[in-house]
Design a protein around this motif. Structure first.
Motif: not given
Ligand SMILES: Cc1cc2nc3c(=O)[nH]c(=O)nc-3n(C[C@H](O)[C@H](O)[C@H](O)COP(=O)(O)OP(=O)(O)OC[C@H]3O[C@@H](n4cnc5c(N)ncnc54)[C@H](O)[C@@H]3O)c2cc1C
Length: 403
Positions: A265-276
């Motif tokens: 998110s450009t405004e919340l400045m947070c991110y998520a992904s899934q690991t292997d």
């Protein structure tokens, strides 16, 4: 996608250092090891030592959230990171190491009309330089990541996103290991638990390093020390426009595999992904207070979890398994600093902040060329230290992904 079961390539560890080397690299993180690898593999320069204070990749290289992307906002940066992204795509073939590279794509979500304009401009600029980034609608976003709440918890509605399709992840410590193996088997000396405690300066030129085991001579010294740059540069009498800030991350317990692209998110400045392994990996902005502490903090965890659950409410049902922090060398313009310093014989690769994992292949390749030829490669010329005195800063905070 690479094979998990493939074991790590061997590393030849040096027992002791020679009295002198053509090149001494301080720091066995990704940038130091990649430079050593490229010196040996591309230029045949193997009279090189990498001195690591702790164990290789114990700094930010082994602590990051492994996102590789080139969706920057300045032509110089897009060109550089796109080249690095392409080197990552070939890294398994080049080194023979299983680095678990996966192309996933990344969505940079916009919550305001102003952010939509910025993301549209990013797409145009990326396309002009050769990075694949396109705008997607909320319906397309939902199709890619059904878990997203498009209302953003009622407060951060997702109006659209720029979708950078070639964004990827790779296993961070395996990247370091791949370069360490390739460098050491070609003759580079790698020493762990070997801190550099001082620099030897003669007639204004750096001619070696001090270590607890004694002095080592060097034709050239490269500092690749992550968040410790201010202390090491001071040993050479160099003051850099860099401050060190902690950055945190955490992982949850396993979620069913198949989470789509990385979301940010450009405004919340947070991110998520899934690991292997299936864990959800979450990151956000760095601590506002400069510090050398790698202590995890509850306030960071609380802030990160609040933000990311506005977008991905299913995360409220998950458990936090682990949290950790690294210390990041944030430059004044949020761009890296690579190359010569005013002190002869002393080079730096720094200012990698919260965004330097993606740069490890191209950064090391370019620094090796600079050391081997004495000339700054065109790709990294804009990132020279003298840009600050020439008033040619590369301000790209909006592309750093964190602030
Ligand atoms: C939580 C977190 C998430 C991140 N996420 C991302 C991401 O998703 N994508 C991305 O591109 N970047 C990310 N980054 C940034 C990235 O990890 C760094 O920019 C990158 O790893 C820097 O590599 P480096 O080799 O310059 O430094 P480091 O990996 O920090 O290596 C420096 C090494 O130097 C050693 N050293 C220090 N002082 C001395 C000394 N005096 N003598 C000898 N050795 C010394 C240290 O022990 C260390 O091993 C993240 C960082 C953190 C902390």
């Amino acid at each position: 996608m690479s094979d998990y079961t493939r074991s790590l390539l061997p590393i030849r560890w040096a027992d002791a250092t020679k009295p002198a080397y053509d090149v001494v690299i301080i720091g066995g993180g990704g940038h130091g090891l990649s430079t050593a690898y490229h010196l040996a593999a591309r230029h045949g320069i193997t009279n090189v030592a990498v001195l690591e204070a702790d164990y290789i990749a114990s700094g930010n290289t082994g602590r990051n959230t492994t996102i590789i992307r080139a969706n920057y906002g300045l032509p110089e940066a897009i060109r550089f990171y796109q080249h690095s992204l392409e080197l990552y795509q070939q890294l398994e073939a080049e080194t023979g190491a299983a680095i678990l590279h996966q192309t996933k794509g990344i969505l940079w979500m916009a919550h305001t009309e102003m952010a939509m304009r910025t993301e549209r401009a990013r797409c145009l600029m990326n396309a002009a330089i050769g990075a694949k980034t396109e705008m997607v609608t909320p319906a397309q976003i939902k199709g890619l990541v059904p878990q997203l709440d498009l209302t953003g918890g009622g407060r951060y509605p997702i109006l659209g996103a720029s979708y950078h399709v070639e964004a990827a992840t790779a296993r961070h410590d395996r990247v370091a290991w791949a370069y360490a193996s390739g460098a050491s088997l070609r003759g580079v000396d790698l020493l762990q638990h070997s801190p550099v405690t001082g620099l030897r300066v003669e007639a204004g030129r750096v001619v070696g390093v001090e270590t607890p085991a004694g002095p080592i001579g060097a034709g050239v010294v490269l500092s690749a020390v992550g968040g410790r740059i201010s202390a090491v540069a001071a040993m050479a009498g160099v003051r850099l426009p860099v401050r060190t800030h902690p950055l945190h991350a955490f992982v949850t317990n396993d979620h069913a595999q198949g989470f789509g692209p990385i979301v940010a998110s450009t405004e919340l400045m947070c991110y998520a992904s899934q690991t292997d392994r299936g864990q959800m990996l979450i990151g956000a902005e760095f601590d506002a207070q400069p510090s050398y502490s790698r202590q995890s903090s509850f306030s960071a965890l609380r802030g990160y979890t609040w933000k990311i659950t506005q977008l991905l409410p299913f995360l409220r049902q998950m458990r936090i398994l682990r949290t950790w922090a690294g210390i990041c060398d944030i430059s004044a313009d949020y761009s890296p600093i690579m190359g010569f310093t005013p002190t002869e014989g002393f080079l730096v690769t720094t200012g990698w902040g919260t965004w330097g994992f993606k740069a490890i292949p191209a950064g090391g390749e370019a620094m090796a060329e600079l050391i081997a030829t004495g000339r700054t490669p065109e790709l990294i010329a804009p990132f020279a230290l003298d840009r600050f005195t020439r008033d040619h800063v590369l301000a790209d905070q909006g592309s750093a992904g964190t602030r």
